[in-house]
Write a protein that holds these residues in place. Structure first.
Motif, PDB file in Angstrom:
ATOM      1  N   ARG A   1       0.842  -1.207   0.000  1.00  0.00           N
ATOM      2  CA  ARG A   1       0.000   0.000   0.000  1.00  0.00           C
ATOM      3  C   ARG A   1       0.872   1.251   0.000  1.00  0.00           C
ATOM      4  N   ILE A   2       1.915   1.239   0.834  1.00  0.00           N
ATOM      5  CA  ILE A   2       2.812   2.393   0.869  1.00  0.00           C
ATOM      6  C   ILE A   2       3.496   2.575  -0.477  1.00  0.00           C
ATOM      7  N   GLN A   3       3.959   1.477  -1.070  1.00  0.00           N
ATOM      8  CA  GLN A   3       4.592   1.555  -2.390  1.00  0.00           C
ATOM      9  C   GLN A   3       3.665   2.207  -3.403  1.00  0.00           C
ATOM     10  N   THR A   4       2.406   1.801  -3.388  1.00  0.00           N
ATOM     11  CA  THR A   4       1.457   2.328  -4.363  1.00  0.00           C
ATOM     12  C   THR A   4       1.267   3.826  -4.174  1.00  0.00           C
ATOM     13  N   VAL A   5       1.097   4.270  -2.923  1.00  0.00           N
ATOM     14  CA  VAL A   5       0.957   5.708  -2.672  1.00  0.00           C
ATOM     15  C   VAL A   5       2.224   6.455  -3.079  1.00  0.00           C
ATOM     16  N   LEU A   6       3.395   5.896  -2.764  1.00  0.00           N
ATOM     17  CA  LEU A   6       4.656   6.547  -3.139  1.00  0.00           C
ATOM     18  C   LEU A   6       4.802   6.636  -4.654  1.00  0.00           C
ATOM     19  N   GLN A   7       4.424   5.573  -5.364  1.00  0.00           N
ATOM     20  CA  GLN A   7       4.515   5.606  -6.823  1.00  0.00           C
ATOM     21  C   GLN A   7       3.568   6.643  -7.409  1.00  0.00           C
ATOM     22  N   MET A   8       2.337   6.675  -6.903  1.00  0.00           N
ATOM     23  CA  MET A   8       1.395   7.689  -7.371  1.00  0.00           C
ATOM     24  C   MET A   8       1.939   9.089  -7.092  1.00  0.00           C
ATOM     25  N   ALA A   9       2.516   9.281  -5.903  1.00  0.00           N
ATOM     26  CA  ALA A   9       3.059  10.589  -5.549  1.00  0.00           C
ATOM     27  C   ALA A   9       4.208  10.977  -6.469  1.00  0.00           C
ATOM     28  N   ALA A  10       5.061   9.998  -6.827  1.00  0.00           N
ATOM     29  CA  ALA A  10       6.172  10.289  -7.741  1.00  0.00           C
ATOM     30  C   ALA A  10       5.644  10.742  -9.097  1.00  0.00           C
ATOM     31  N   VAL A  11       4.618  10.061  -9.593  1.00  0.00           N
ATOM     32  CA  VAL A  11       4.019  10.438 -10.884  1.00  0.00           C
ATOM     33  C   VAL A  11       3.419  11.833 -10.802  1.00  0.00           C
ATOM     34  N   LEU A  12       2.680  12.113  -9.727  1.00  0.00           N
ATOM     35  CA  LEU A  12       2.027  13.417  -9.585  1.00  0.00           C
ATOM     36  C   LEU A  12       3.039  14.533  -9.375  1.00  0.00           C
ATOM     37  N   THR A  13       4.082  14.270  -8.586  1.00  0.00           N
ATOM     38  CA  THR A  13       5.112  15.286  -8.348  1.00  0.00           C
ATOM     39  C   THR A  13       5.838  15.634  -9.635  1.00  0.00           C
ATOM     40  N   TYR A  14       6.241  14.602 -10.368  1.00  0.00           N
ATOM     41  CA  TYR A  14       7.005  14.830 -11.590  1.00  0.00           C
ATOM     42  C   TYR A  14       6.126  15.416 -12.698  1.00  0.00           C
ATOM     43  N   GLY A  15       4.928  14.840 -12.853  1.00  0.00           N
ATOM     44  CA  GLY A  15       4.047  15.305 -13.920  1.00  0.00           C
ATOM     45  C   GLY A  15       3.392  16.631 -13.614  1.00  0.00           C
ATOM     46  N   GLY A  16       3.057  16.870 -12.335  1.00  0.00           N
ATOM     47  CA  GLY A  16       2.375  18.103 -11.969  1.00  0.00           C
ATOM     48  C   GLY A  16       3.288  19.189 -11.469  1.00  0.00           C
ATOM     49  N   SER A  17       4.581  18.876 -11.303  1.00  0.00           N
ATOM     50  CA  SER A  17       5.595  19.851 -10.874  1.00  0.00           C
ATOM     51  C   SER A  17       5.220  20.537  -9.561  1.00  0.00           C
ATOM     52  N   MET A  18       4.799  19.732  -8.583  1.00  0.00           N
ATOM     53  CA  MET A  18       4.523  20.306  -7.272  1.00  0.00           C
ATOM     54  C   MET A  18       4.659  19.233  -6.200  1.00  0.00           C
TER      55      MET A  18
ATOM     56  N   ILE B   1      -8.806   8.527  -2.145  1.00  0.00           N
ATOM     57  CA  ILE B   1      -9.214   7.338  -2.894  1.00  0.00           C
ATOM     58  C   ILE B   1      -9.015   6.063  -2.090  1.00  0.00           C
ATOM     59  N   GLU B   2      -9.827   5.064  -2.434  1.00  0.00           N
ATOM     60  CA  GLU B   2      -9.706   3.744  -1.849  1.00  0.00           C
ATOM     61  C   GLU B   2      -8.892   2.874  -2.789  1.00  0.00           C
ATOM     62  N   LEU B   3      -7.763   2.382  -2.303  1.00  0.00           N
ATOM     63  CA  LEU B   3      -6.857   1.613  -3.147  1.00  0.00           C
ATOM     64  C   LEU B   3      -6.179   0.530  -2.339  1.00  0.00           C
ATOM     65  N   THR B   4      -5.582  -0.393  -3.034  1.00  0.00           N
ATOM     66  CA  THR B   4      -4.755  -1.418  -2.421  1.00  0.00           C
ATOM     67  C   THR B   4      -3.537  -1.639  -3.307  1.00  0.00           C
ATOM     68  N   GLY B   5      -2.465  -2.105  -2.716  1.00  0.00           N
ATOM     69  CA  GLY B   5      -1.288  -2.453  -3.496  1.00  0.00           C
ATOM     70  C   GLY B   5      -1.362  -3.837  -4.084  1.00  0.00           C
ATOM     71  N   ASP B   6      -2.452  -4.540  -3.824  1.00  0.00           N
ATOM     72  CA  ASP B   6      -2.600  -5.905  -4.321  1.00  0.00           C
ATOM     73  C   ASP B   6      -3.252  -5.927  -5.700  1.00  0.00           C
ATOM     74  N   ASP B   7      -3.074  -7.047  -6.397  1.00  0.00           N
ATOM     75  CA  ASP B   7      -3.599  -7.186  -7.758  1.00  0.00           C
ATOM     76  C   ASP B   7      -5.028  -7.740  -7.714  1.00  0.00           C
ATOM     77  N   VAL B   8      -5.917  -7.003  -7.026  1.00  0.00           N
ATOM     78  CA  VAL B   8      -7.302  -7.438  -6.898  1.00  0.00           C
ATOM     79  C   VAL B   8      -8.093  -7.065  -8.150  1.00  0.00           C
ATOM     80  N   THR B   9      -9.285  -7.626  -8.262  1.00  0.00           N
ATOM     81  CA  THR B   9     -10.199  -7.275  -9.365  1.00  0.00           C
ATOM     82  C   THR B   9     -11.534  -6.882  -8.744  1.00  0.00           C
ATOM     83  N   GLU B  10     -11.628  -5.620  -8.357  1.00  0.00           N
ATOM     84  CA  GLU B  10     -12.815  -5.124  -7.663  1.00  0.00           C
ATOM     85  C   GLU B  10     -13.482  -3.959  -8.381  1.00  0.00           C
TER      86      GLU B  10
END
Length: 465
Positions: A102-119, A410-419
């Motif tokens: 879960r932490i990895q997923t949030v960190l990855q999303m944050a990296a994308v948003l930081t780099y893409g959104g420049s903030m 958002i509600e998310l998980t780091g697992d490969d679920v199908t929900e």
């Protein structure tokens, strides 16, 4: 997770004032609080609460104050809030691997948003406390048997037996213990080098290489890597990157739990909820005269309120007056959850009617809860495109109003679920059967979370042009 901040505790110098202040936190008891457990053994409840009042705080006042500053920056358009995690945490799933993913997923999303959104991105997990869930009905019936509804692990168990569904006060202590171990692991991950941006490539390990957004993330990671190597060659010291701020949030639903973990800040003599850094009030419990609003009006944490499609400007203004009478930047966040089919009408009207009355309030988007459907084969689910349509409508409404789209919830998980239906993986209704694991609401899986981050980064980029 931040360290070296002021602790929360009572001292002899402020004991008398502290007792008076803490007593005020009990006003909610006379307000017929909604969505609360029904405990059948008062002595058992009081014993559990007595032990809970004696435990150390889970978070500290200084950490909550720091988060308040970060959220205030988001209100000014100088940062973006990312709050993600399970719909309802379970005691059984508080394992090192699941928390890490879960932490990895949030960190990855944050990296994308930081780099893409420049903030900067303010990272918060729906973790270490999100154990309770409001329910639309008090009971559930299966095959002619009626039992209390499952209200989250902090209240009862998911199994469908009288013993499982009994409202058990010992679970309040279990929630504290699991939260403490979760926070301990989060602190280790976020301060021990695991979250170092220079390891951005390694965060994909353990995820399926066949995921449609895997290569896209790897390409972005390579761009970040090149930029960091260039800066390092120019003499930049990256030691500070070994640690990241990561805060814990949850809905302040079970008021006995929140009250038992309230503590007085020795610096100021004011009360804080030490169950988490950021607490929010749900759509079902946000009435201005509600027990939940009264309780959170008396603690000094940064707090949020969910606003659905029926929310009016009068609702928002009255809530702000009650919860944030001093207009403190970062104190109050409105979390809109309108639904994809309603946001483009409801949110622009709400923002226009509020006008410039609440410039210090942060607005963030919950695109999950207004878009829940039931599939033809009986699964509670959401469509990924509906989720993204609500996010797009959120940005468009703020662009139109000249206000700031401050973040995502958002509600998310780091697992490969199908929900959740759709996304680049094109999960269909039959696909829901493969790995539908949630106990309450459907969550974005890792790949869908990354896809959302890339698309939101584009919206952020467009908003700041």
């Amino acid at each position: 997770m931040t360290l070296n901040v002021s602790p929360v505790f009572q001292t002899a110098g402020n004991l008398e004032a502290s007792e008076e202040t803490l007593a005020g936190l009990d006003a909610w008891r006379s307000m017929s609080p909604l969505q609360q457990p029904t405990y059948t053994d008062e002595a058992e409840l009081q014993d559990a609460l007595s032990r809970l009042r004696a435990v150390p705080p889970l978070v500290f006042a200084g950490e909550a104050d720091m988060l308040k500053e970060r959220i205030a920056a988001a209100a000014r358009g100088e940062a973006f809030v990312l709050m993600g995690g399970d719909c309802a945490e379970s005691f059984a799933d508080a394992t090192a691997d699941k928390i890490r993913r879960r932490i990895q997923t949030v960190l990855q999303m944050a990296a994308v948003l930081t780099y893409g959104g420049s903030m900067p991105v303010v990272k918060m997990g729906r973790m270490a406390g999100q154990f309770g869930k409001p329910r639309s009905a008090d009971t559930e019936t299966r095959d002619g048997v009626t039992l209390p509804s499952f209200r989250g692990d902090i209240v009862n168990a998911h199994g469908f037996t009288p013993e499982d569904r009994r409202h058990d006060p010992e679970r309040l202590l279990q929630a504290y213990q699991v939260s403490a171990s979760t926070l301990n692991l989060i602190r280790a991950f976020t301060t021990g080098g695991f979250a170092d941006l220079r390891l951005v490539h390694t965060w994909n390990r353990g995820f399926l290489a066949s995921n449609p957004n895997y290569q896209r993330y790897e390409e972005l990671a390579q761009e970040i890597d090149r930029a960091l190597r260039f800066m390092e060659a120019c003499g930049t010291d990256f030691e500070a990157m070994r640690q990241v701020e990561f805060f814990a949030s949850h809905e302040a639903l079970i008021l006995e739990y929140e009250r038992a973990l309230a503590r007085i800040d020795s610096r100021t003599g004011t009360p804080y909820a030490t169950s988490g850094h950021f607490l929010w009030i749900g759509e079902r419990t946000r009435d201005i005269e509600s027990a939940h609003v009264d309780f959170l009006s008396r603690v000094r944490n940064p707090i949020g309120v969910k606003l659905g499609p029926t929310a009016t400007a009068d609702d928002a203004l009255r809530l702000a007056d009650k919860l944030d009478p001093e207009g403190e930047p970062g104190r109050l966040t409105f979390v809109t959850r309108m639904g994809a089919g309603k946001i483009r009408e409801a949110l622009p009207k709400l923002l226009a009617d509020v006008g410039d009355s609440l410039p210090h309030v942060t607005w963030i988007c919950d695109p999950m809860h207004g878009n829940t459907i039931t599939s033809a084969n009986g699964f509670k689910t959401r469509r990924f495109e509906d989720v993204m349509e609500e996010v797009a409508g959120f940005f468009d409404a703020h662009d139109e109003a000249g206000t700031v789209p401050g973040g995502l919830h958002i509600e998310l998980t780091g697992d490969d679920v199908t929900e959740v239906l759709g996304g680049a993986q094109e999960i269909d209704e039959e696909g829901l059967r493969r790995r539908y694991e949630t106990l309450v609401d459907p969550r974005l899986n890792h790949d869908q979370s990354l896809e959302m981050a890339f698309r939101v980064a584009e919206l952020l980029k467009a908003h700041h042009r």
